[in-house]
Motif scaffolding. Structure first.
Motif, short mmCIF file in Angstrom:
data_model
loop_
_atom_site.label_atom_id
_atom_site.label_comp_id
_atom_site.label_asym_id
_atom_site.label_seq_id
_atom_site.Cartn_x
_atom_site.Cartn_y
_atom_site.Cartn_z
N GLU A 23 0.83 -1.21 0.00
CA GLU A 23 0.00 0.00 0.00
C GLU A 23 0.87 1.26 0.00
O GLU A 23 0.66 2.19 -0.79
CB GLU A 23 -0.88 -0.02 1.26
N GLN A 24 1.88 1.28 0.91
CA GLN A 24 2.77 2.44 1.00
C GLN A 24 3.57 2.62 -0.28
O GLN A 24 3.75 3.74 -0.76
CB GLN A 24 3.75 2.26 2.18
N ALA A 25 4.05 1.49 -0.84
CA ALA A 25 4.86 1.57 -2.06
C ALA A 25 4.05 2.11 -3.24
O ALA A 25 4.54 2.93 -4.02
CB ALA A 25 5.43 0.19 -2.40
N LEU A 26 2.80 1.67 -3.34
CA LEU A 26 1.94 2.14 -4.44
C LEU A 26 1.61 3.63 -4.29
O LEU A 26 1.60 4.38 -5.27
CB LEU A 26 0.66 1.30 -4.52
N LYS A 27 1.36 4.05 -3.05
CA LYS A 27 1.12 5.49 -2.81
C LYS A 27 2.34 6.31 -3.17
O LYS A 27 2.25 7.37 -3.79
CB LYS A 27 0.78 5.71 -1.32
N CYS A 28 3.50 5.81 -2.77
CA CYS A 28 4.77 6.50 -3.00
C CYS A 28 5.06 6.61 -4.50
O CYS A 28 5.41 7.69 -5.00
CB CYS A 28 5.90 5.76 -2.28
N THR A 29 4.89 5.51 -5.23
CA THR A 29 5.20 5.55 -6.67
C THR A 29 4.21 6.45 -7.41
O THR A 29 4.59 7.19 -8.31
CB THR A 29 5.15 4.12 -7.30
N GLU A 30 2.96 6.40 -6.98
CA GLU A 30 1.94 7.27 -7.60
C GLU A 30 2.32 8.73 -7.44
O GLU A 30 2.31 9.51 -8.40
CB GLU A 30 0.59 7.01 -6.89
N LYS A 31 2.71 9.09 -6.23
CA LYS A 31 3.07 10.48 -5.92
C LYS A 31 4.33 10.89 -6.68
O LYS A 31 4.40 11.97 -7.28
CB LYS A 31 3.29 10.60 -4.41
N GLU A 32 5.32 10.03 -6.67
CA GLU A 32 6.62 10.36 -7.27
C GLU A 32 6.59 10.32 -8.79
O GLU A 32 7.09 11.22 -9.46
CB GLU A 32 7.68 9.37 -6.74
N LEU A 33 5.98 9.30 -9.36
CA LEU A 33 6.11 9.08 -10.80
C LEU A 33 5.10 9.87 -11.62
O LEU A 33 5.20 9.98 -12.83
CB LEU A 33 6.01 7.59 -11.12
N GLN A 34 4.11 10.44 -10.94
CA GLN A 34 3.14 11.28 -11.67
C GLN A 34 3.62 12.72 -11.81
O GLN A 34 2.98 13.51 -12.47
CB GLN A 34 1.78 11.26 -10.95
N LYS A 35 4.75 13.02 -11.17
CA LYS A 35 5.26 14.40 -11.24
C LYS A 35 5.59 14.79 -12.66
O LYS A 35 6.20 14.04 -13.38
CB LYS A 35 6.51 14.54 -10.36
#
Length: 368
Positions: free
Chosen positions: A356-368
């Protein structure tokens, strides 16, 4: 221009998910791990055709459909249901505490009889404001359950007498008044067929991976090669322990290959009396309903943690939480470092929490 967009330190589930998601959108990644294998603590080793959970039993469970669907895209899961058994001085009890447990303890058959017995023991204890873990546990479930199924196990796990442990460690104890031995309440549960390592292999396919590689031994070199670091190791080590060392409890494992088909009839059996030095025995083949002619068992011993040992359980007491908050404040100011996972966040996470944390993190980081 830097050689990599991301260097990911640690090939456990957080690091592997980040690398997979970044690679999917064309980012160049390097994954490094100081161990000789990928997968972090969910790594499984094939011994006698059995997937042995090298760093303790890992049973996947979640109520988050997004997480369940995501992890199922890398593996097919079986229907394994965690139903551990506890042994106290040759008496067998079902876990978690349920009507089977209460029937074995007191001979009661109905929920109202069990509730009355627990209420009677709580009343007899006369504990109003629990001062330690022992009092807190007795106030929640009464003396019998505490003495047979909690006390010894907890004292082994923490390496401290229950009367010297703070009450807040046990905020609640799940008690079920049904004949249900399923340990988890989550909607989805199972073990990946073929073991967890295959999941990480799929995630890291096509991504550069360097094993036996210690980030701290070549830190400057790695920092110069990448735009950003994804760090899944111990946050205090990242900052060279400048505010002090965060404490953990560790584990020691003893594996045995036995020349018999079935040793204990269950994947997980807890030993709750203090005099037995290990907390549980895992028989790995039962996770995947194995029929191999031999079996592999693991005795799990709680251990004091010293710097350099494998960190398992963060000791989230006041002292450590203050130290961690100082590291957390530093990490919040970083622009080229992303921290994630149980060691970087100094928090005990189950696998589904990490995903869950990893998916939130990648979503936030990679959508930049």
């Amino acid at each position: 221009m830097k050689k990599y967009n991301y260097i990911i330190v640690g090939s456990g589930i957080f690091g592997a998910i980040f690398a997979y998601e970044a690679n999917k959108i064309g980012k160049k990644c390097l994954v490094i791990d100081k161990r000789s294998h990928i997968g972090g603590n969910i790594y499984c080793e094939d011994i006698e055709g059995i997937n042995v959970h090298k760093y303790g039993a890992h049973i996947f469970h979640t109520s988050n459909k997004k997480v369940w669907d995501y992890i199922n895209s890398f593996a097919e899961f079986n229907r394994y249901t965690n139903s551990p058994i506890a042994i106290y001085k040759d008496e067998l009890y079902n876990m978690p505490f349920n009507m089977n447990t209460f029937n074995r303890l007191w001979g009661v058959r109905t929920p109202s009889e069990a509730k009355a017995k627990i209420a009677e023991q709580i009343l007899e204890s006369n504990i109003m404001k629990p001062q330690n873990l022992e009092e807190q546990a007795i106030k929640l479930v009464g003396k019998d359950i505490y003495e047979k199924l909690i006390k010894g196990y907890t004292e082994k796990q923490w390496g401290t007498k229950a009367t010297e442990l703070p009450a807040f460690i046990i905020k609640r104890l799940p008690v079920r008044f049904t004949y249900d031995n399923n340990y988890f309440n989550d909607k989805y549960q199972g073990i990946p067929i073929g073991g967890y390592t295959k999941i990480i292999e799929k995630m890291l396919k096509g991504i550069e991976v360097r094993l036996n590689t210690d980030f701290f031994k070549s830190r400057k070199e790695f920092e110069n090669l990448t735009e950003k670091i994804v760090f899944t190791g111990m946050i205090d080590e990242f900052y060279n322990y400048k505010f002090g060392t965060l404490e953990y409890r560790s584990l020691r494992f003893e594996n045995e290959i036995l020349n018999q088909e079935n040793y204990q009839g269950n994947a997980v059996i807890n030993y709750t009396e203090y005099e037995v030095p290990y907390t549980r025995i895992i028989e790995h083949k039962h996770f995947e309903y194995g029929t191999q002619p031999k079996t592999v068992i693991t005795k799990e011993y709680p251990a004091r943690w010293n710097k350099g040992d494998e960190p398992y359980y963060p000791i989230n007491n006041e002292r450590n939480n203050i130290i961690y908050s100082k590291y957390k404040n530093l990490s919040n100011k970083e622009t080229d470092v992303i921290f994630g996972g149980r060691l970087a966040e100094y928090k005990y996470y189950d696998m589904h929490n990490v995903i869950e944390q990893a998916l939130k993190c990648t979503e936030k980081e990679l959508q930049k």
